[in-house]
Each structure stands twice: as C-alpha cells, then as structure tokens.
Design a protein around this motif. Sequence first.
Motif, PDB file in Angstrom:
ATOM      1  N   SER A  98       0.841  -1.202   0.000  1.00 27.41           N
ATOM      2  CA  SER A  98       0.000   0.000   0.000  1.00 27.41           C
ATOM      3  C   SER A  98       0.879   1.256   0.000  1.00 27.41           C
ATOM      4  O   SER A  98       2.076   1.192   0.327  1.00 27.41           O
ATOM      5  N   LEU A  99       0.255   2.394  -0.331  1.00 23.27           N
ATOM      6  CA  LEU A  99       1.016   3.638  -0.530  1.00 23.27           C
ATOM      7  C   LEU A  99       1.883   4.028   0.668  1.00 23.27           C
ATOM      8  O   LEU A  99       3.018   4.460   0.496  1.00 23.27           O
ATOM      9  N   ASN A 122       4.421  14.226  -1.635  1.00 24.32           N
ATOM     10  CA  ASN A 122       3.914  12.916  -1.172  1.00 24.32           C
ATOM     11  C   ASN A 122       4.977  11.979  -0.597  1.00 24.32           C
ATOM     12  O   ASN A 122       4.660  11.154   0.254  1.00 24.32           O
ATOM     13  N   ARG A 167      -1.028   2.592  -8.566  1.00 22.54           N
ATOM     14  CA  ARG A 167      -1.485   3.157  -7.287  1.00 22.54           C
ATOM     15  C   ARG A 167      -1.944   4.595  -7.453  1.00 22.54           C
ATOM     16  O   ARG A 167      -2.852   5.043  -6.763  1.00 22.54           O
ATOM     17  N   GLU A 168      -1.268   5.355  -8.306  1.00 20.82           N
ATOM     18  CA  GLU A 168      -1.696   6.740  -8.571  1.00 20.82           C
ATOM     19  C   GLU A 168      -1.438   7.042 -10.049  1.00 20.82           C
ATOM     20  O   GLU A 168      -0.377   6.688 -10.571  1.00 20.82           O
TER      21      GLU A 168
END
Length: 187
Positions: A98-99, A122, A167-168
């Motif tokens: 996960s991120l 980020n 994911r993005e």
Amino acid sequence: MNVILGVSGDIGSFSEEAALKYIEQSNLCFELKYLIDIEGVLSSLSENSIQYGIFPVVNLRGGLVKTAFEAMGKYHFKYKENISIKIEHNLITKNEVSLNEITTIVSHPQAFAQCQKYLKSNFPNIEYIEWKNTALAARNLSDGLFPLNTAIIGHKKTASLYNLKIREEKIQDELQNLTTFIIVENI
Ligand SMILES: O=C(O)C(=O)Cc1ccccc1
C-alpha cells in the motif's frame, strides 16, 4: 529483411510509445528492437545492427535528457526527424503493497524530474534510485530485484505487462507533459 528501429527502452517504455506513434504517422514498416537505453541505440546503430534509432532529447519540465547528450557525443549518426508525445506518469507497485508502505522509488531520471512536485509533497523522505528505463524498472520490480516496498514510475501499460498495480495515475507536474524524441540513422 525488415528495417529495424532501435528503441531506447524496454517493452512498455515511453520510447516504445514514441516509436509506435512515429510508425503510425509515417506509414513506414519497422520492426522494433528494445535496446534499453540511448547508449544501446547509438552503439547498435554504429555497428549497423539496426537501421534507425529513437530516443528522448528534451522535456519542458525535465529539461535536456542528459544521457542523450552524453551518448550523442560518442557516436556519429544522422538526425532524421523528431516527434513529440504527451507523457503521463503513474506510480506502480506490486499488488500487495500500500502507498504508506513505500520506502523506495525506482525510475528514469526524466520521470523523477517530470514529477518533482508530486514526489516532494507525497514522498519527501524516501530513497530514490535512478534506473536506465522506466519499463525496465517495472520488469525488475516484478522479477524481485528490488525490496517489496518499492514503487516505480512509468507508463500505465507496464502494470498489466509486468503484473503490477497502478497506485496513482497522472502524477506528472504538467498536464501537457510533452517530450521530444529524435529519430536517427547512420551517416
Ligand atoms: O524510461 C523510459 O521509458 C524512456 O523511454 C525514457 C523516458 C523517461 C521518462 C520520460 C520520457 C522518456
């Protein structure tokens, strides 16, 4: 014998995308050879194992592609034409990550340069590793060359090609992120 266009990338790279657009526009018939980086293209061209080559030279946000200018200084070749493509970058990981677990991002220096704002806000404190090519980074992540908590930045098609997960999407700083590639041939 087929005419070969050497690509400065792996399958799923931005250089492949530029090559495919060039073939479509020019209506020429080429076989693609994936030579991973610009040095690979120009050395194959000088050995006559390919007839044409394509690689990136400049992006408005990322600036000049340093590796292109370093390699161009070492070989003789002829400029044929150029093509620009809009590049969309994506953050891609293995399925199970996960991120907030990402500790490392691997990609081509141009990808880092084109996503500076996104990365700074980020992922300010993680490890960045420069790789020869975005699609090679995806392949190597899939092969287990990097720790599990690694992400790559690359073309969205690398996710399905190398069994990874987006994911993005569209993380590049500029919406219209144009990169210019040149097509070269032997003198
Ligand atoms: O690494 C790639 O996929 C390339 O083709 C080089 C590149 C990387 C990022 C933006 C444009 C070209």
